[in-house]
Design an enzyme around this catalytic site. Structure first.
Site, PDB file in Angstrom:
ATOM      1  N   HIS A  67       0.808  -1.215   0.000  1.00 46.45           N
ATOM      2  CA  HIS A  67       0.000   0.000   0.000  1.00 46.45           C
ATOM      3  C   HIS A  67       0.843   1.268   0.000  1.00 46.45           C
ATOM      4  O   HIS A  67       1.906   1.362   0.602  1.00 46.45           O
ATOM      5  CB  HIS A  67      -1.072  -0.010   1.089  1.00 46.45           C
ATOM      6  CG  HIS A  67      -0.607   0.127   2.504  1.00 46.45           C
ATOM      7  ND1 HIS A  67      -0.407   1.346   3.082  1.00 46.45           N
ATOM      8  CD2 HIS A  67      -0.353  -0.797   3.453  1.00 46.45           C
ATOM      9  CE1 HIS A  67      -0.035   1.169   4.349  1.00 46.45           C
ATOM     10  NE2 HIS A  67       0.013  -0.123   4.593  1.00 46.45           N
ATOM     11  N   GLU A 212      -5.249   1.925   1.956  1.00 45.83           N
ATOM     12  CA  GLU A 212      -5.263   0.749   2.855  1.00 45.83           C
ATOM     13  C   GLU A 212      -5.525   1.156   4.291  1.00 45.83           C
ATOM     14  O   GLU A 212      -6.221   0.471   5.038  1.00 45.83           O
ATOM     15  CB  GLU A 212      -3.926  -0.001   2.753  1.00 45.83           C
ATOM     16  CG  GLU A 212      -3.917  -1.346   3.485  1.00 45.83           C
ATOM     17  CD  GLU A 212      -3.466  -1.276   4.943  1.00 45.83           C
ATOM     18  OE1 GLU A 212      -3.592  -2.280   5.640  1.00 45.83           O
ATOM     19  OE2 GLU A 212      -3.018  -0.199   5.402  1.00 45.83           O
ATOM     20  N   GLU A 213      -4.941   2.277   4.695  1.00 44.92           N
ATOM     21  CA  GLU A 213      -5.018   2.672   6.105  1.00 44.92           C
ATOM     22  C   GLU A 213      -6.427   3.089   6.537  1.00 44.92           C
ATOM     23  O   GLU A 213      -6.700   3.172   7.733  1.00 44.92           O
ATOM     24  CB  GLU A 213      -4.039   3.833   6.383  1.00 44.92           C
ATOM     25  CG  GLU A 213      -2.573   3.466   6.226  1.00 44.92           C
ATOM     26  CD  GLU A 213      -2.041   2.587   7.360  1.00 44.92           C
ATOM     27  OE1 GLU A 213      -2.806   2.268   8.280  1.00 44.92           O
ATOM     28  OE2 GLU A 213      -0.858   2.218   7.293  1.00 44.92           O
ATOM     29  N   ASP A 235       3.262  -6.120   3.440  1.00 46.39           N
ATOM     30  CA  ASP A 235       3.044  -5.052   4.418  1.00 46.39           C
ATOM     31  C   ASP A 235       4.116  -5.149   5.500  1.00 46.39           C
ATOM     32  O   ASP A 235       5.084  -5.895   5.359  1.00 46.39           O
ATOM     33  CB  ASP A 235       1.619  -5.162   4.996  1.00 46.39           C
ATOM     34  CG  ASP A 235       1.046  -3.787   5.349  1.00 46.39           C
ATOM     35  OD1 ASP A 235       1.806  -2.925   5.828  1.00 46.39           O
ATOM     36  OD2 ASP A 235      -0.162  -3.574   5.154  1.00 46.39           O
ATOM     37  N   HIS A 319       3.236   3.103  13.090  1.00 48.69           N
ATOM     38  CA  HIS A 319       2.374   4.295  13.093  1.00 48.69           C
ATOM     39  C   HIS A 319       2.974   5.443  13.921  1.00 48.69           C
ATOM     40  O   HIS A 319       2.246   6.207  14.560  1.00 48.69           O
ATOM     41  CB  HIS A 319       0.946   3.961  13.541  1.00 48.69           C
ATOM     42  CG  HIS A 319       0.173   3.260  12.450  1.00 48.69           C
ATOM     43  ND1 HIS A 319      -1.203   3.178  12.420  1.00 48.69           N
ATOM     44  CD2 HIS A 319       0.588   2.634  11.327  1.00 48.69           C
ATOM     45  CE1 HIS A 319      -1.577   2.517  11.337  1.00 48.69           C
ATOM     46  NE2 HIS A 319      -0.504   2.171  10.667  1.00 48.69           N
TER      47      HIS A 319
HETATM   48 ZN    ZN Z   1       0.457  -1.067   6.456  1.00 52.81          ZN
END
Ligand code: ZN
Length: 355
Positions: A67, A212-213, A235, A319
């Site tokens: 992604h 995707e997020e 990922d 993140h």
């Molecule tokens: Zn990811």
């Protein structure tokens, strides 16, 4: 260009969910030398095709997807005094925000305004306030501009990216923001580069997916369009470190993880493990009984169902703006996936339903 430099350029390009274009353009440039077709679709995903050497009417297709989008911030209000309020796009942890420097992408994104994220000083907090979790109401961005000056180029919805530097740590470790999932995109580019040196019969669709997020829509729409025989998402996964449960995390530097669980077709998982063993590529098995966290799920449930797999790069501080990984794992994932693709034949597709 070396893979490390590709990764640096990719992580420096903005691509907040729903506004992936700068990162998409960069990704398309890197993929172009290794494939036959490159295009951008309606959702903002990059779609490429590298044809395999198969004959006959029925062309077998593998879709690989990493992604493109990253988490970020979006402006919700400009208050008197020029203080900017924001909300999250994707799963940003508010506790990581105070004290960060930011870039505000004003206008069409060409006018970048610098700012800092501030909050009430500890001296002025009411009793018990510091023990409460911080929320977006507690934070503001200060740029130095007044409200009226800001309103000339900034509006509700303007995107904000936290400043962070691509930093080489010791022993091959690298820290940067948006490693989730530009590291996957870099690995996918490297997979295609390696495939130019190997024969493969199946057509390879390498997709850098949008959103995707926030929704997985980029993977859903591209799988619907291409209708591949199998699909593999790339990922990042939880790297272990202090305070991280060992049973839910993986070692950095010990190779990519191979997903195992109901989200992943057992024949794909098995073949990935077999290839890794045969070619002595280090890998770790990631048992995941709860599908849903990656593009692998969006791919699996597209059309009438697509046999899917997942390869992940162990990553610390997910993140945050200091996502740490080991470059060796990005390369090993590319090696594993390119060998896997080069070994695909018509029998593998026929055997998917034979148990
Ligand atoms: Zn990811």
């Amino acid at each position: 260009m070396e893979l490390k430099d590709v990764l640096k350029e990719l992580t420096e390009a903005i691509g907040i969910s729903g506004y992936e274009f700068p990162a998409a353009n960069k990704t398309a440039l890197f993929l172009k030398p290794y494939c036959h077709e490159v295009s951008l679709d309606n959702m903002g995903s990059v779609i490429t095709l590298k044809r395999g050497e198969q004959n006959g009417d029925k062309r077998l297709k593998i879709l690989i997807a990493a992604h493109l989008d990253e988490i970020g911030l979006m402006i919700t209000k400009i208050e008197d005094g020029g203080f900017i309020r924001v909300t999250r796009v994707g799963g940003i942890d508010v506790s990581t925000l105070p004290g960060q420097e930011v870039k505000i992408f004003a206008g069409q994104g060409e006018n970048v305004i610098r700012g800092v994220i501030g909050a009430k000083p500890p001296h002025l907090q009411n009793p018990g306030e510091s023990s409460k979790p911080m929320g977006f109401d507690d934070l503001y961005i200060d740029t130095g501009f007044s409200k009226s000056e800001l309103e000339k180029s900034v509006e509700v919805g303007t995107l904000v990216r936290i400043e962070s530097e691509f930093t080489e740590l010791e022993n091959g470790y690298i820290s940067a923001q948006a490693m989730d999932d530009r590291a996957g995109v870099a690995s996918m580019i490297e997979t295609l580069r390696r495939l130019t040196l190997r024969k493969h019969t199946w057509d390879v669709y390498a997709i850098a997916t949008a959103q995707e997020e926030v929704s997985g829509l980029g993977a859903k729409s591209t799988a619907f369009r291409i209708e591949p025989d199998i699909a593999i998402a790339i990922d990042v996964t939880f790297g272990n470190g202090p305070g991280i449960p060992e049973r839910r995390s993986y070692q950095l530097g010990k190779g990519p993880t191979i997903g195992l669980g109901p989200n992943f077709h057992p024949k794909i998982t098995q073949k990935l493990c077999d290839v890794a063993k045969e070619f002595e590529i280090p890998y770790q098995v990631e048992a995941d009984p709860h599908p849903g966290g990656t593009d692998a799920y969006s791919l699996q449930v597209s059309k009438a169902g697509i046999p899917a797999g997942l390869l992940s790069i162990p990553l610390r501080n997910m993140h945050s703006t200091v996502e740490v990984l080991k470059l060796e794992d990005v390369k090993r994932l590319a090696e594993l996936l390119s060998v896997f693709i080069s070994q695909l034949d018509s029998k593998f597709q026929e055997d998917l339903k034979c148990f």
